[in-house]
Write a protein that holds these residues in place. Structure first.
Motif: not given
Length: 543
Positions: A256-262, A264-270, A520-527, A531-533
């Motif tokens: 929950r805490d991570a999703r609140r901060r994620a 910007d990270l989702r945008q970079r991964l997109t 944390v990163l849903a709905p993006q397909p990262w497991l 992979q993220v790195t």
């Protein structure tokens, strides 16, 4: 509630002491998480709390351990039974009765509680842990996860003031683990019970912990708040690794805490694009199973399952406790019961059903590491077991030992296998089976008792085996391992396959089996963090 005053524990002929000059205080009503690599002394610390160290395990204890005002040197475990309840790594080894209901009542009988009190507490515990349907079942017919819940329940019925749990969720499916931890958390918050938990799967427990005791392996104990301790150590769950990659400070302890901060990270991964797909399997399977049926008295464990396993692929079998995963693996291996269906495996000497071959020939086709690895250990030392494995597999001398060192480096060759920790025994049996390099390798909860580093080494070995053309089937509740390792995921329920697809397809579509990164990163397909790195460091398109 619990005080260690300059405690040192030393075992004769076991090298450096696992605990050295340890001083700490655990107050009433806290959930204290104990972490560290396999063999660093976590179990020793836990057993010192109820006097098993040194009254039962031997060795020498210097200093003082005091629990609820009682000195463990003058109060052996029987004199602490009304205060401290302890659940070990191997539930079956601690059972003393035949059925679930009898086991839940046994401890209360020893404390001379009234029948009415015992009946009430048994019913409460059955409901609390969701095992009411198991009350009349013989303990030896339960799955590993069901046994673990019964072991926890047998301690909870005594209403201890201190609850000590050694790897309590290691054999539980994700949903059952959440249920057990929710029950334990209620004991802490509502009843003021002090809980000390040693757990390798920190991702399951750390968000509930009030404090973290980290054992680095030199006999010392690092004591502090979880976020502070996790900042400076390398033994961390995927969520903490993701926080470090993303540059989050302080690191989040919950999804929950991570999703609140994620955001910007989702945008970079997109912008980086999706992770690359895994390669398609070979067209010809190495193992073919058709209409597999396994029955036990009153239970259909496997109900007509069809399965193809391809060379070079890692298949994960998941599902709740008791869904039929282990029964399926034993039926495929050939030595387990199989009331219907066929299995054919292709090896260097041709195609055959392992059940029709001698044990030696079958092992070259299919190798199996069971949930209770100690069942396969029968020699006096680690060295003898490794040497015998090399001879049986006709492998060069030292092959098994080298495999073992990849999993748990530095395990003394002269130690008796029964004196090893659960994780160390598992690693030894895994190395023994992998030495034979069969065409198909079946692994039943292979990472139970292994820390994150050992799991990485294990995953690397499995990946090398797959790259060499071996097929690997892993029955596991470890969603993080599956996300990192598996090409394909099968989910079982009531003996049937209810989901079958690529790892990404199955794990992203099931909240119960999704790894932390996916949540944390849903709905993006990262497991996975890897992979993220890789995506964040991937070179961008040319200008």
């Amino acid at each position: 509630m619990i005080d260690f005053d300059r405690v040192t524990v030393h075992y004769a002929d076991h090298g450096e002491p696992p605990l050295r000059d340890v001083t700490l205080h655990i107050p009433e009503g806290e959930l204290c998480l104990v972490a560290g690599r396999t063999g660093t002394g976590k179990s020793t610390l836990l057993r010192a709390i109820n006097g098993l160290v040194p009254h039962f395990t031997g060795g020498t204890l210097h200093g003082t351990v005091t629990v609820h005002g009682r000195d463990t040197r003058s109060h052996p475990p029987r004199d602490l039974a009304d205060v401290v309840g302890i659940v070990g790594q191997d539930p079956l080894a601690g059972f003393v009765t035949d059925t679930v209901e009898e086991e839940l009542a046994y401890g209360m009988e020893q404390l001379a509680l009234t029948p009415a009190t015992m009946r009430k507490r048994v019913e409460e515990t059955l409901d609390l842990l969701g095992i009411a349907d198991l009350r009349a079942r013989p303990l030896r017919t339960l799955s590993g996860g069901q046994q673990q819940r019964v072991a926890i329940g047998a301690v909870l019925t005594n209403h201890p003031q201190v609850l000590v749990l050694d790897e309590p969720t290691s054999a539980l499916d994700p949903t059952a683990a959440e249920d057990v931890l929710a029950a334990v958390t209620r004991l802490v918050h509502d009843l003021g019970v002090t809980v000390v938990v040693a757990e390798h799967r920190l991702e399951r427990v750390v968000q509930y912990a009030d404090r973290l005791l980290y054992l680095p392996g030199d006999g010392t104990v690092v004591d502090g708040e979880p976020a502070a301790v996790l900042t400076d150590i390398d033994l961390v769950p995927p969520l903490i690794e993701l926080g470090r990659v993303a540059g989050w400070t302080p690191v989040p302890l919950s999804v929950r805490d991570a999703r609140r901060r994620a955001a910007d990270l989702r945008q970079r991964l997109t912008s980086a694009g999706p992770p690359p797909p895994r390669p398609a399997p070979d067209a010809v399977p190495v193992l073919t199973a058709r209409k597999i049926v396994v029955r036990y008295p009153g239970t259909v464990a496997v109900a007509g399952v069809d399965l193809d396993v391809h060379p070079g692929r890692v298949v994960a079998v998941m599902g709740r406790n008791g869904s039929g995963k282990s029964s399926l693996l034993w039926a495929l291996q050939g030595s387990g019961p199989r009331q219907g269906g066929t299995v054919t495996v292709t090896g260097p000497d041709g195609t055959a059903d392992p059940a029709s071959l001698s044990a030696t020939r079958a092992r070259r086709l299919v190798g199996l590491v069971p949930q209770s690895p100690a069942d396969l250990l029968y020699l006096e030392t680690v060295s003898a077991e490794c040497g015998q494995a090399d001879r049986e597999a006709e492998a060069p001398a030292g092959t098994c030992r080298a495999m073992l060192d990849h999993l748990v480096p530095g395990l003394p060759a002269d130690h008796h296998p029964r004196d090893l920790s659960e994780g160390q025994r598992l690693a030894l049996v895994l190395a023994i089976q992998l030495t034979a390099a069969p065409s198909v390798i079946l692994l039943d909860e292979p990472t139970r008792g292994l820390d994150y580093h050992a799991k990485q080494q294990f995953a690397a070995i499995v990946q090398r085996l797959a790259a060499a053309g071996r097929a690997v089937v892993v029955a596991t509740h470890d969603v993080e391992l599956v996300a990192a390792l598996a090409d394909r995921v099968i989910v079982m329920a009531q003996g049937e396959i209810v989901a079958d697809g690529t790892t990404t397809e199955v794990m992203l579509s099931s909240p119960a089996f999704a790894p932390q990164v996916a949540k944390v990163l849903a709905p993006q397909p990262w497991l996975t963090v890897d992979q993220v790195t890789a995506a964040l460091t991937r070179p961008g398109p040319p200008a």
